[in-house]
Motif scaffolding. Structure first.
Motif, short mmCIF file in Angstrom:
data_model
loop_
_atom_site.label_atom_id
_atom_site.label_comp_id
_atom_site.label_asym_id
_atom_site.label_seq_id
_atom_site.Cartn_x
_atom_site.Cartn_y
_atom_site.Cartn_z
N GLU A 13 102.15 21.40 65.46
CA GLU A 13 100.78 21.77 64.67
C GLU A 13 100.93 22.33 63.45
OE1 GLU A 13 98.07 22.73 68.81
OE2 GLU A 13 99.56 24.39 67.97
N PRO A 14 99.78 22.37 62.62
CA PRO A 14 99.84 22.64 61.37
C PRO A 14 100.04 24.27 61.33
CG PRO A 14 97.82 21.29 61.50
CD PRO A 14 98.60 21.41 62.77
N SER A 15 101.03 24.73 60.05
CA SER A 15 101.21 25.97 60.15
C SER A 15 100.21 26.67 59.29
CB SER A 15 102.66 26.26 59.46
OG SER A 15 102.38 25.52 58.09
N LEU A 16 100.33 27.92 59.51
CA LEU A 16 99.23 29.12 58.72
C LEU A 16 99.41 28.77 57.07
CD1 LEU A 16 99.95 32.29 60.54
CD2 LEU A 16 98.19 30.91 61.11
N VAL A 30 82.51 22.47 45.04
CA VAL A 30 83.09 23.33 46.29
C VAL A 30 83.59 22.24 47.34
CG1 VAL A 30 82.15 24.74 48.32
CG2 VAL A 30 81.38 25.39 46.16
N VAL A 31 82.88 21.36 47.70
CA VAL A 31 83.11 20.11 48.48
C VAL A 31 84.51 19.52 48.20
CG1 VAL A 31 82.49 17.94 49.38
CG2 VAL A 31 80.78 19.70 49.13
N SER A 32 84.66 19.08 46.74
CA SER A 32 86.02 18.68 46.46
C SER A 32 87.06 19.72 46.58
CB SER A 32 85.94 18.44 44.90
OG SER A 32 85.00 17.63 44.56
N GLY A 33 86.99 20.76 46.43
CA GLY A 33 87.86 21.71 46.71
C GLY A 33 88.22 21.79 48.10
N LEU A 34 87.13 21.56 49.14
CA LEU A 34 87.51 21.58 50.74
C LEU A 34 88.20 20.46 51.23
CD1 LEU A 34 86.81 22.16 53.60
CD2 LEU A 34 84.42 21.08 53.32
N PHE A 35 87.82 19.26 50.54
CA PHE A 35 88.29 17.99 50.84
C PHE A 35 89.74 17.94 50.34
CE2 PHE A 35 84.22 16.37 51.73
CZ PHE A 35 84.35 15.33 52.92
N VAL A 36 90.12 18.29 49.43
CA VAL A 36 91.61 18.38 48.75
C VAL A 36 92.40 19.27 49.66
CG1 VAL A 36 93.19 18.89 46.88
CG2 VAL A 36 90.95 17.73 46.58
N GLY A 37 91.81 20.45 50.04
CA GLY A 37 92.64 21.25 50.80
C GLY A 37 92.89 20.53 52.25
N LEU A 38 91.76 19.94 52.88
CA LEU A 38 91.91 19.12 54.12
C LEU A 38 93.22 18.18 54.22
CD1 LEU A 38 88.45 19.19 55.35
CD2 LEU A 38 90.02 20.67 56.13
N ALA A 39 93.23 17.61 52.85
CA ALA A 39 94.01 16.55 52.79
C ALA A 39 95.71 17.07 52.72
CB ALA A 39 93.78 15.79 51.49
N CYS A 40 95.74 18.30 52.57
CA CYS A 40 96.93 18.88 52.44
C CYS A 40 97.66 19.45 53.79
CB CYS A 40 96.89 19.92 51.41
SG CYS A 40 96.75 19.57 49.70
N ILE A 41 96.63 19.49 54.67
CA ILE A 41 97.05 20.29 56.13
C ILE A 41 97.99 19.07 56.83
CG2 ILE A 41 96.04 20.41 58.56
CD1 ILE A 41 93.51 21.71 57.39
N GLU A 42 99.00 19.75 57.37
CA GLU A 42 99.83 18.94 58.20
C GLU A 42 99.19 18.28 59.27
OE1 GLU A 42 103.82 21.38 58.66
OE2 GLU A 42 102.48 22.60 57.74
N ASP A 43 100.14 17.19 59.75
CA ASP A 43 99.39 16.41 60.93
C ASP A 43 99.78 17.21 62.14
OD1 ASP A 43 98.76 14.50 59.09
OD2 ASP A 43 100.53 13.32 59.73
#
Length: 202
Positions: free
Chosen positions: A19-22, A53-66
């Protein structure tokens, strides 16, 4: 990066999960903070502030591990592997029809190994892989993982124990080999004795 851990272990099933790490969720918060900061200190319109704000959220989500799952089932003699991105996880809340599942046979696995890969400036990464009798190597996880090699070796040992690879005849360190006794079935013949036998009258 998040490591592989045992989610469930019984005599008939072994479930592993990554799972994705902290750190991954920390990256999401960091990008959201950047987007929020840009919105607060910007003199643009409210629409543009929302975009930040939304762009920051989507870019961050794209960096989450699988999320990656390995389900070893001795009852069905199957290994089922599933992998989800964060967007797959969101869609999974509404439907499971699009699940991408890879199914292989446990009987085809002849060994479990740990591969090592060096990444410049970051150090060594590791991946636990299943070795099949056809020579194919499939990782428990799709990507290599940072951390201690001993952690991956512990997972590899647990899989070997569950699959009882050491109890399978003809499987030695991932290779299917014939018994050494096969060579002993042929009697060694001395050439000199063969000449003497041929020279004797019938």
């Amino acid at each position: 990066m998040g490591g592989v851990r045992v989610r469930e272990e019984t005599d008939e099933q072994l479930k592993l999960v990554k799972e994705p790490s902290l750190q991954s969720f920390g990256i999401v918060i960091a990008f959201m903070a950047c987007g929020y900061g840009a919105a607060v200190y910007s003199e643009d319109s409210s629409l543009w502030k929302l975009v930040y704000v939304v762009s920051g959220l989507f870019v961050g989500l794209a960096c989450i591990e699988d999320w990656e799952y390995c389900d070893f089932n001795r009852t069905t003699n199957e290994l089922r592997q599933k992998r989800y991105t964060v967007y797959d996880k969101i869609l999974h809340l509404f439907s499971t029809k699009n699940d991408q599942i890879v199914v292989t046979s446990l009987s085809d696995i002849v060994d479990v190994d740990v591969e090592e890969q060096y990444v410049r400036y970051f150090g060594n990464t590791y991946q636990t892989v299943m070795v099949y009798d056809t020579g194919i190597r499939i990782g428990v996880t799709e990507s290599f993982i940072y951390g201690n090699k001993s952690d991956q070796e512990a997972i590899a040992d647990k899989i070997r124990t569950f699959l009882r690879l050491g109890e399978r005849p003809g499987v030695v360190n991932g290779d299917t080999s014939s018994s050494s006794g096969d060579e002993e079935d042929f009697e060694h013949v001395d050439p000199e004795e063969l000449k003497d036998d041929l020279g004797k009258p019938l």
